[in-house]
Design a protein around this motif. Structure first.
Motif, PDB file in Angstrom:
ATOM      1  N   GLU A  61      -4.566 -56.028  30.966  1.00 42.23           N
ATOM      2  CA  GLU A  61      -3.631 -55.204  30.809  1.00 42.23           C
ATOM      3  C   GLU A  61      -3.041 -54.736  29.528  1.00 42.23           C
ATOM      4  N   LYS A  62      -3.185 -55.557  28.629  1.00 42.47           N
ATOM      5  CA  LYS A  62      -2.616 -55.106  27.043  1.00 42.47           C
ATOM      6  C   LYS A  62      -3.776 -54.109  26.522  1.00 42.47           C
ATOM      7  N   TRP A  69      -9.205 -45.841  24.584  1.00 45.65           N
ATOM      8  CA  TRP A  69      -9.773 -47.313  25.248  1.00 45.65           C
ATOM      9  C   TRP A  69     -10.892 -47.787  24.230  1.00 45.65           C
ATOM     10  N   PRO A  70     -10.741 -48.895  23.690  1.00 43.98           N
ATOM     11  CA  PRO A  70     -11.373 -49.548  22.605  1.00 43.98           C
ATOM     12  C   PRO A  70     -12.641 -49.885  23.075  1.00 43.98           C
ATOM     13  N   TYR A  71     -13.157 -49.941  24.255  1.00 42.06           N
ATOM     14  CA  TYR A  71     -14.403 -50.341  24.733  1.00 42.06           C
ATOM     15  C   TYR A  71     -15.481 -49.288  25.295  1.00 42.06           C
ATOM     16  N   VAL A  88      -7.907 -50.528  38.104  1.00 44.12           N
ATOM     17  CA  VAL A  88      -8.800 -49.842  37.277  1.00 44.12           C
ATOM     18  C   VAL A  88      -8.279 -48.388  37.213  1.00 44.12           C
ATOM     19  N   PRO A  89      -8.000 -47.613  36.138  1.00 44.94           N
ATOM     20  CA  PRO A  89      -7.619 -45.958  36.322  1.00 44.94           C
ATOM     21  C   PRO A  89      -8.913 -45.385  36.707  1.00 44.94           C
ATOM     22  N   GLU A  95     -16.960 -48.013  33.756  1.00 47.75           N
ATOM     23  CA  GLU A  95     -16.999 -49.075  32.772  1.00 47.75           C
ATOM     24  C   GLU A  95     -16.487 -50.286  33.029  1.00 47.75           C
ATOM     25  N   VAL A  96     -15.326 -50.337  34.030  1.00 48.33           N
ATOM     26  CA  VAL A  96     -14.667 -51.587  34.370  1.00 48.33           C
ATOM     27  C   VAL A  96     -14.912 -52.089  35.790  1.00 48.33           C
TER      28      VAL A  96
END
Length: 190
Positions: A61-62, A69-71, A88-89, A95-96
């Motif tokens: 969530e952070k 998005w860093p990943y 998950v948006p 990716e998630v």
């Protein structure tokens, strides 16, 4: 130690000198303001060494608040038994993925999905994986700031966890980074 011989779980995390990974409300302002260094302290090389990220709910969530998005390009699994399926948006749907169940079930799911090197991130998740003897290595970067209270990296595992020191690196920024291998947990060799 892990559910599959080729599956490795590791931690790469920063703490305040007094052992906190975030303020009690999850804020990371102390970390962001602690350095003016452009050195990434080994983060990019570490990220290249992992194929999967396993985040706890609060960490996920952070990270969702970060732009960009860093990943991007990494497989990200979020371990939560309480997040709704729509957490998950749509932009991150490829990716998630959400994982439910125990840490052992998550490890089995990751092994079945072909994961080989998993970065575990999030205080409670790290604590759970350590308690179950699933973490192989810990890299902890101590930041020279005392924040007094917050979310601790470690909690009560219910037993001792023996570590072997692999290396310590000091940086001009004042950061001190130590890497440990877990050698025994529950009184048994890892």
């Amino acid at each position: 130690m892990t559910t599959a011989p080729n599956l490795r779980f590791s931690v790469f995390i920063a703490t305040s000198l007094d052992g906190f990974i975030a303020r009690a409300d999850g804020d990371l302002d102390w970390l962001l303001s602690a350095t003016t260094s452009t050195d990434d302290h080994g983060y990019a090389a570490y990220m290249q060494s992992v194929d999967t990220l396993l985040l706890g709910r609060n960490t996920y969530e952070k990270v969702l608040t970060f732009d960009p998005w860093p990943y991007a390009g990494k497989r990200v699994m979020v371990m939560s038994n309480t997040l709704p399926a729509d957490a998950v948006p749509p932009a991150l749907a490829d990716e998630v993925r959400l994982l439910r169940g125990t840490v052992r079930e998550a490890a089995a799911t990751l092994a079945a999905a072909g994961a080989a090197s998993v970065y575990v991130d999030g205080g409670k998740l790290i604590q759970s994986f350590l308690a179950d003897g699933l973490i192989d290595t810990l890299t902890i970067t101590r930041i020279p700031v005392l924040i007094g209270q917050g979310i601790p990296l470690f909690g009560d595992a219910g037993h001792d966890i023996q570590l072997a020191h692999l290396r310590t690196t000091t940086y001009a920024s004042g950061f001190v980074q130590s890497t440990y291998r877990v050698v025994a947990t529950h009184g048994q060799p890892a």
